[in-house]
Each structure stands twice: as C-alpha cells, then as structure tokens.
Design an enzyme around this catalytic site. Structure first.
Site, mmCIF file in Angstrom:
data_model
loop_
_atom_site.group_PDB
_atom_site.id
_atom_site.type_symbol
_atom_site.label_atom_id
_atom_site.label_comp_id
_atom_site.label_asym_id
_atom_site.label_seq_id
_atom_site.Cartn_x
_atom_site.Cartn_y
_atom_site.Cartn_z
ATOM 1 N N LYS A 1 0.743 14.293 0.804
ATOM 2 C CA LYS A 1 -0.633 14.554 0.366
ATOM 3 C C LYS A 1 -0.888 16.045 0.164
ATOM 4 C CE LYS A 1 -2.437 10.363 2.568
ATOM 5 N NZ LYS A 1 -2.971 9.654 1.395
ATOM 6 N N LYS B 1 -8.181 13.818 3.223
ATOM 7 C CA LYS B 1 -6.933 13.057 3.269
ATOM 8 C C LYS B 1 -6.414 12.982 4.695
ATOM 9 C CE LYS B 1 -6.455 12.364 -1.166
ATOM 10 N NZ LYS B 1 -6.500 11.000 -1.724
ATOM 11 N N ARG B 2 -5.680 11.922 4.997
ATOM 12 C CA ARG B 2 -4.872 11.940 6.213
ATOM 13 C C ARG B 2 -3.796 13.019 6.060
ATOM 14 N NH1 ARG B 2 -1.659 8.050 6.226
ATOM 15 N NH2 ARG B 2 -2.152 7.199 4.197
ATOM 16 N N THR C 1 -8.683 5.963 -2.384
ATOM 17 C CA THR C 1 -10.047 5.485 -2.660
ATOM 18 C C THR C 1 -11.064 6.607 -2.569
ATOM 19 O OG1 THR C 1 -10.285 4.813 -0.341
ATOM 20 C CG2 THR C 1 -9.632 3.111 -1.913
ATOM 21 N N HIS D 1 0.794 -1.224 0.000
ATOM 22 C CA HIS D 1 0.000 0.000 0.000
ATOM 23 C C HIS D 1 0.827 1.276 0.000
ATOM 24 C CE1 HIS D 1 -4.184 -1.385 0.519
ATOM 25 N NE2 HIS D 1 -3.657 -2.415 1.149
#
Length: 941
Positions: A688, A682-683, A759, A427
C-alpha cells in the site's frame, strides 16, 4: 547532489492505515495528516458479493399478498421522548440520579431498537411464510461503525429523535458521540461486509450475516513518543444496546477427539473438547423500508458442569476455570497473533466455530421451513452461503460432515449439494494471504474434516486426470502441483494405480549374436553418471518433498468446493483468472466472475455528509439518488455552474473545519482549514506504500529538525502553516465519517496489480475528493467513470511489474537523484536517533529477502513527485478544482454496494435462466412507500 525545489505547498494530508504483515492480519493503524500550500498560492489562499442469486429457483406466485403487520403512524417527538424516558427508568444500566450523555445514548438506542425488533420479527415471519431462498454471508469481520444515526436515518426518524432529545436536555449529535464503534472488524474486508448487509436490507433481499462477537476487538491504538501501543478495545464495557442475546439458540462445537467407523460403515467423530456457541443478534435496518435483516454473532462458552468445583475448593482456581477460559478466549480478539502454535490453534478454532455454528443454524432453519420429510436435494434451492475470503473455508468440509454423518446422505449427494450451495469471494492476490494450514495441525484439531478434505482432494485429482489424461506426466505433474488442495502430500493409492503403466512385453522372433568388445560392453564411470542424470531428468515423480511442509491450501478448497469465485474489481478479477487461479480458470471458466466492490451511499454520503447531500438533492431535483445512485450523474451537466460551485466549495469548507476541530481534539495539532487536506487511509502494508507517501513528504520538507517526521515538521517555525503532518490515532469508521467529507486529495498509491479493489477510494470520490493513484484495484474503474482529467495518475502499470522486477534483479535499475537524496536525508538523523538503515536498505540492492525494493517505491517515486506537482498546479485554479470535485461525485454512482448486490443477483439469474419478477414482487409488502422529496438547500498529510 542537486534536486528540484519543493512545491512550497501548504497542505494537510491524512494517512489512516492498518498494518497487515504477511499472513498475520494484526494491524498497525495510522492516520497521517499533512498540510501543504503551493508557493504560487501563498498570498491568496492556503491549500492544504459476490452475493449469489437468492431468488428461488421457481417462480413464487402470490395469490394473496401477505400482511406482516398493521401500518402504524410515524412516532412523533413526544412519543419518542416518552420511550427514551421509559428505557432510562425501567431498562437501566446506570444509576437513576442523572440523565447524562452515556445514559441518554443507551436509552435512546434501546428506544430505536424497539422499532427495529418489530420490523425484524415481521421480516423474519414473512421469510418463514414464503419459504424464500435466503443468502447467508459468512465473514470473520464486520466493520459496522456507530449504529444510532444510521438506524434512525434509515427509519427516517432523525428529526423526530433530535427534537425528542432536545426536550430531554441533550443534542442528538452529542448523544450519538457517546456510542463506541463496534470492534468487530479491521479494514476493507469488514467494511465491505457491513455495506453489503445495509444494501441487502435496503433492497429487500432475504439475507443474514454471520460472524463472531469479539470481546476486545482487534486493538485500540495509542500513539506515544515510542510509536504504537496496542491495548484491548473496551466497546462492550458498558454493554451493547443493539444486541439481543438468544440464550435458546446455541450449538455445540467440537475440537480434537477421534473418528471411529461404525458397523454400518458410517463415521462418527467422538471425544475431544466441546464448547457452546451462543447467538447474539444485531438488527440491520434497510433504508426507507420495513425490511430489517439480521447479523448473528457467536459468543463461546462451556456448560456449567465444565466448571471444576472440586478443584476450585481445593484452591486450584486455574484448573477449575480452565475449560471456561479456553472456550471464552475463542471470541476475545479478532485475528490473534499466530506466530506461535497456540496462536495458530486459536485462529483455526475461531474459523471453525464460525463455520460450524452458522451451518448448524442454517440447517435448522431449512429443516424448520421444509417440514417432514426433509428433501435435501432442495437445500441449494433455498440456501446460498457466501464465504467472504478464505476464513470461512471450513464451511465446505463441515457442511459435508453434517450431511453425511448426521443426516445420513451419501458422499455423492453431499458433495453435489455443497458445490451448489457455497460460493467464494477472493480479496487478495498476495500468496501469504491465501491461507495455508499445516496438515498435522488440522489433523489434530479437526480429524474428521481432514478425512473429508482428503476425499475432496481425491475427487479433484480424478477430475484433473479425466481432463488432461495420463499420457503427458510432466503436464499432469504441473497441474496437480498448482491445483491440489493438499500440498506436498502423497497421492492416494487409488490414483497412483491410474498412473502406473503396464510394462510392455518385447516379443523377439529371433536373436542374432553379435560380437562386441569389452570397451563397448562396459561404459565408463563418466558415461554411467551422464546416463543416470539423463534418466533422472526424465523421471516424473509425485512423491512429496521431505524438506517442505505438508499443508492444506484453503483458497484451492474454496475454488473446488464452491459454485462461483468472484474478484472484487475488474483488474483484480482478471488477475484472479490469469494468474492466481489460472489452472482452475482453464478447467472451469464458468465459475469465475467479477463483482466490483461498492459502499453504501447511506452511511458514506447521506448521513456522514448532510451538507453536501442537501446540495446534491437540490441540484438533482430529488433525494432518490440515495437509493438510485445513477442520478448522481445528473450533477455532471451542472459542473461549470457558478452557483453550484460556490455551494460546493462552502460545503467542503464546513467539513474541513470539522476535520480541523477533530484533529485538534485528538492530537493537539492545529491545521488551517484553508489548506488542502490530502489524505491516505490504508492498513499499513508494504504494497500500500505508505513509505512512498512519507518519502514524498520528506521531499517536500527542506529543513527538518530532530525527532519524528510529524513533530519535526509541525514545530519548524520556518515552515509554519505551509506544511503540517499529523498522525491520527485509532482510525475507525467514526473517524472516517469525519475525515472523508473534509478531504480534498486522497492517496491510493499501491503497487499496480497488488490491491484487490479498495473501498475507501470509492468513499472519497463519492464525497467529491479527487484521487491520486496508480492503475490498481478499483482505481481503474473510478478513473474511467469520473474522467481521466479528474484523476491524478502516476506509476507503472500491472503488466509492467514483472519486467521491472526482473530488470532490478539484473542490476539495470538506475534510481532517480531525488529519491537518493531523500534516503540520504533520512539517514542523516533528521528524524531523530532511530536507526532507519533497515528501512532504507529495503529500497536498495538487486535481490534478497527484505531487499531490492520489491514494491517499486524507487521506480515510481519520480512519477509520484511529478504528479504531486500537477496537483499543486490544479489546486491553483479553484474553479477547475471544484469542477473536478463535482465530477468525482457524479462519476461515483457505479460504486454503490446496492449496484454490486443487484449485479450479483442479475448474473446468477442469467446463469440459471431464472425469472425472478414474481419473487421480487413478493417483497413489495415489506416496503414503505418510497418518498421523493426535494431538499433545497494547508495541504495536510
């Protein structure tokens, strides 16, 4: 310094994030909501698995289709109301005086659970009877969300339950709102796991999930004037009506101790600390099918005799309860802080508890179904274990330990069985997330497993030597450095013997005496030094570096010990093959696969967005799209239809009003539903690039007052409704189910090549939200499917990143003037007295830790700002924008988790040349008749 003017946009953008810092998966979750309106629009409107093939390796011919239970009529609202009343009275968790909402929720959930248990028992008995191959999905987290609406939706009983509760004085939506989200997950890893379980059940695959039952979850996020405050989740405070405790299903899990050799040469792990893992089952129903699979969660405790009664009576209460607390804390928190040794030990205990208890359970099932004597060679033909990331890596040595030490198999047999049973989903490409554990720590906690890992490492070394030989020791040294499981650890003696070449004997037939001068005989000190340096460069050493730690590389162990390795998006899978595990890919190319992530269309559009679902059903002519998302593509041919566009816009507005109401309830801020809602979910992590988003907001906002960004913007009378910034706290699945249907622009702006898949991008596209993003993760495939004109693209591409970082290190990067102005603006104290120097400094300089803008925020900033201006322009034309929205939903069909599961099964079947037609036919009896019924029907950051 002059700058381009803001697009005076009234918008609403939501940034919902969870922060992962390095190896620590603890998260800082944030939801930022921005409202902006384009200047041109002011007078008119405001804008704001890889799951291994689980088919049997042989065809299962069915002579007599099994019956798993008599067909019973669908319950009506009256019988459902009676069932709810029964549970309210006879299985109470509340006092009997009132039937208020919390009590109504629990009674309703227990009523639904009755139906699920009937189907679960029937499914389980059928698996037992058919002895089918079964998949077991091991994951440290499952981000389930609320279960009530999903369960009754899958059972097709939403209407009946709504009517029943209305008769009892409540609305279904209000009752469902009292269900807490199960605090079992954090981000995309857990959400993917939950989507896969839904798809596995819906597609009638025999599969179970395994995880841990975290008492306090990750944390509940509170936002105060001082920032984020973390408190324990309380999701189990009133009990969990969905779970079924299995007190008769428990397994002993050992830590510490020592390994002894017995007279017959076998090994035994003795002594140490023992805990007990107890099973809690959560039924997972499929959609329009009786198949109900299981999520088994482990809770930890010790036997009553571990309670030290004497110490308790002597007043030493801490000592009396020490063993109990030591066991229970394993399942207190998801991803406990691991900066301390105690934190690292706790994380390892969590991972091993998951692996050991689950494998003991899996093996017990296999033995029960196999009968006597057990043919262990058949184990991989009946069992597939999928490791969701590296957290369950200890499955590999644990399975070998059980097979060798407890079942009496040889090393060769056990290693072969393990390699054919286990598979690994990667991942991440971030090095810090490819877990490495201290060898000393593992040796102390799991001594037998370290012995087995050493054996696996030696097996790998011999394979590498067999592949590449020993002639080129430099090449061999490189391969071992990249591929070994044990990093910076001496080679086994048996391997060193292979690397020692016999000294060549020099036969001399004759010796000729030659006179030489003393100068020729004795080299100078300088010449000796040069000779020694030359020899040193030629020497290839396999000795460990005493200045570096000795570690176990869990990702390498996954690749070596598993039958398959899959990435979760096409670009990610290529990076996995060509960069992360390139040396393994060169040696075992057949192991590497791609399984692009997906999301369940049941939860993420059918149930969370019913108004849009009715429109889709009307225009596609069937509700079969919920099971076969390919039918969503039918919408594309109607994308210019004015009637569809009108209905589509109205559905979006209804959902935006829900978002506005939710934001007001949670934060007190008022956002205008006529603005565009622009969302980032988002985390929190540097790659990110929430920082890029917030700097874009700063660029838009011209006159900021003191305090933080959201407060400053939202209280500026000059800005009014043109711009709103809202940070929505405690983001979870239930919050997402409100925000996603009402979003119009969603930001997926990670540095290219850093995001594995994502996702949330799929969920947004499925709900008709247009994406702005880089060519990273699943963005690449989403853009291909929805059309390049319906995706706002910006930023550097993955193949350019290394060169851009090199350019930065060489001092060649010239920042955009707009970027420099934003940094200066922040430094000027507009956002309060907080010292932003470290944050801004991370975007400056050419090299060094915490410097040099590693994630290229400055490089991509001008492209991002210009792309946002294109968004402004596109939103001006609402007909064009609506068409883009429709085409996003139409093109999202590929990103169903059903497709991912089918893809995994198909590839494995092709690899193994299996004919699974008969096997799939054996599941027809589990399905109900499928129904095909047409149902007509301020940009904010």
């Amino acid at each position: 310094m002059s700058t381009l003017p803001f697009s005076a946009a009234q918008s609403s953008s939501v940034s919902c994030s969870t922060f992962v810092s390095g190896f620590n998966y603890r998260a800082s979750r944030s939801n930022l909501f921005l409202v902006r309106t384009p200047r041109f629009f002011n007078r008119l409107a405001r804008r704001n698995l890889s799951v291994k093939n689980i088919a049997s390796d042989r065809r299962q011919e069915l002579k007599d289709p099994p019956v798993i239970g008599e067909e019973t009529p669908e319950p009506d609202s009256a019988s459902i109301a009676a069932s709810i009343q029964y549970h309210a009275e006879f299985t109470p968790l509340f006092s009997p005086e009132h039937f208020d909402l919390p009590k109504a929720f629990v009674a309703t959930a227990e009523s639904v659970r009755d139906s699920l248990i009937i189907n679960w028992n029937a499914t389980y008995k059928y698996y037992e009877k058919m002895n089918v191959k079964q998949a077991y999905y091991l994951s440290m987290e499952y981000l389930q969300g609320r279960a009530l609406l999903n369960a009754i939706g899958n059972l097709e009983l939403s209407g009946a339950y709504a009517d029943a509760l209305r008769k009892l004085g409540h609305e279904l939506e209000n009752v469902a709102g009292h269900e807490p989200d199960a605090a079992l997950g954090n981000g995309g890893l857990g959400r993917l796991a939950s989507c896969f379980l839904d798809s596995l059940a819906t597609l009638n695959y025999p599969a179970w999930g395994y995880g841990l039952r975290y008492k306090y979850g990750l944390f509940k996020q509170l936002i105060t004037k001082d920032g984020q405050e973390e408190v324990a989740e309380n999701w189990l405070e009133m009990g969990n009506p969905w779970e079924i405790v299995r007190n008769d299903v428990s397994y002993s899990v050992k830590f510490y101790g020592e390994v002894i050799s017995k007279p017959d040469g076998s090994k035994e792990w003795i002594g140490g600390e023992n805990i007990t893992a107890v099973a809690y089952d959560v039924p997972i129903p499929g959609y329009k099918t009786k198949t109900t699979i299981n999520l088994r969660l482990w809770s930890t405790k010790v036997a009553p005799n571990e309670f030290d009664l004497r110490a308790y009576n002597d007043g030493d209460h801490a000592k009396a309860c020490a063993a109990l607390k030591n066991a229970e804390k394993i399942c207190y928190i998801l991803y406990p802080g691991d900066e301390s040794i105690e934190g690292k030990i706790l994380r390892l205990k969590q991972q091993y508890t998951l692996c050991s208890a689950s494998l003991q359970d899996i093996i017990a099932h296999f033995e029960k179904r196999s009968g006597k004597p057990v043919n262990w060679e058949k184990f991989p033909e009946k069992v597939a274990v999928q490791m969701n990331d590296t957290h369950p890596t200890l499955c590999i040595p644990e399975l070998i330990r059980i097979l060798i030490d407890l079942k009496g198999l040889s090393w060769k047999e056990s290693w072969d069985i393990t390699q054919r049973t286990v598979a690994y989903t990667n991942h991440t490409v971030l090095p810090e997330a490819l877990e490495k554990w201290s060898l000393d720590l593992l040796q102390e906690l799991l001594p037998r497993h370290v012995e087995i890992i050493r054996m696996i490492d030696e097996e790998l070394i011999r394979t590498i030597i067999a592949e590449y030989g020993t002639e080129n020791l430099n090449l061999l040294q490189h391969k071992l450095k990249q591929m070994r499981i044990l990093d910076n650890i001496e080679l086994p003696d048996s391997v060193l013997e292979l690397l020692v070449k016999p000294e060549e004997s020099s036969a001399v037939d004759s010796i000729e005496e030659v006179e030489v001068s003393d100068e020729e005989t004795e080299p100078t000190d300088e010449e000796q030094s040069e000779e020694q340096e030359t020899k040193a460069k030629d020497v290839v050493t396999f000795e460990p570096d005493p200045n570096l730690p000795k570690t176990v590389r869990m990702a390498n162990l996954c690749v070596v010990g598993g039958s398959a390795v899959n990435g979760v998006a096409e670009i990610h899978s290529e990076i996995v093959k060509n960069e992360v595990f390139n040396e393994f890919y060169k040696m075992w190319p057949e192991k590497f696969q791609n399984k692009t992530n997906g999301v369940t269309p049941r939860r993420w559009i059918r149930f969370c967005n019913p108004v849009l679902s009715e429109i889709i059903t009307k225009w596609t002519g069937t509700d079969d799209w919920v099971l076969n998302t390919e039918k969503l593509s039918t919408l594309a041919k109607f994308s210019d239809n004015e009637d569809l566009q009108s209905e589509w816009r109205e559905a979006k507005r209804i959902n935006k009003i829900k978002v506005a109401d939710f934001i007001k309830e949670k934060t007190g801020y008022i956002v205008n539903p006529d603005a565009m809602f622009d969302v980032q979910v988002k985390r929190m992590h540097e790659y990110k690039r929430q920082l890029l988003n917030i700097m874009g907001i700063v660029y838009r906002y011209k006159k900021m007052k003191e305090m933080n960004v959201g407060t400053t913007v939202n209280h500026d009378a000059d800005i009014g409704d043109l711009l709103k910034v809202v940070f929505v706290p405690d983001y979870n699945v239930s919050v997402a189910e409100v925000l996603i249907p009402g979003s119009e622009l969603s930001q997926h702006i990670s540095t290219a090549g850093m995001e594995a898949s994502g996702t949330s991008n799929m969920k947004f596209a499925m709900n008709g939200c247009i994406l702005i993003g880089t060519l990273d993760g699943a963005n690449v495939e989403i853009r291909q499917e929805v059309g390049e004109d319906n995706f706002f693209l910006f930023g550097a591409e993955a193949h350019e990143i290394a060169g851009l970082r090199k350019e930065r290190a060489e001092g060649k990067f010239i920042p955009d003037p707009r970027f420099e102005e934003v940094k200066a603006f922040v430094r000027n104290g507009v956002f309060g007295h907080y010292n932003y120097e470290e944050l801004m400094g991370s975007l400056e300089g050419n090299e060094g830790y915490g410097r040099a803008d590693y994630f290229l925020v400055g490089k991509d900033f001008p492209s991002y700002v210009e792309c946002q201006e294109k968004v402004d322009e596109a939103y001006k034309d609402q007909k064009r924008w609506t068409k883009m929205s429709i085409l996003n939903t139409a093109g999202s069909y590929k990103f169903s988790s059903d497709r991912t599961i089918r893809r995994g099964e198909t590839m494995a079947a092709e690899d193994q040349e299996l004919n699974i037609t008969a096997w799939m036919a054996s599941f027809i009896c589990l399905q109900k008749q499928r129904k095909h019924q047409a149902v007509c029907g301020q940009r904010s950051n």
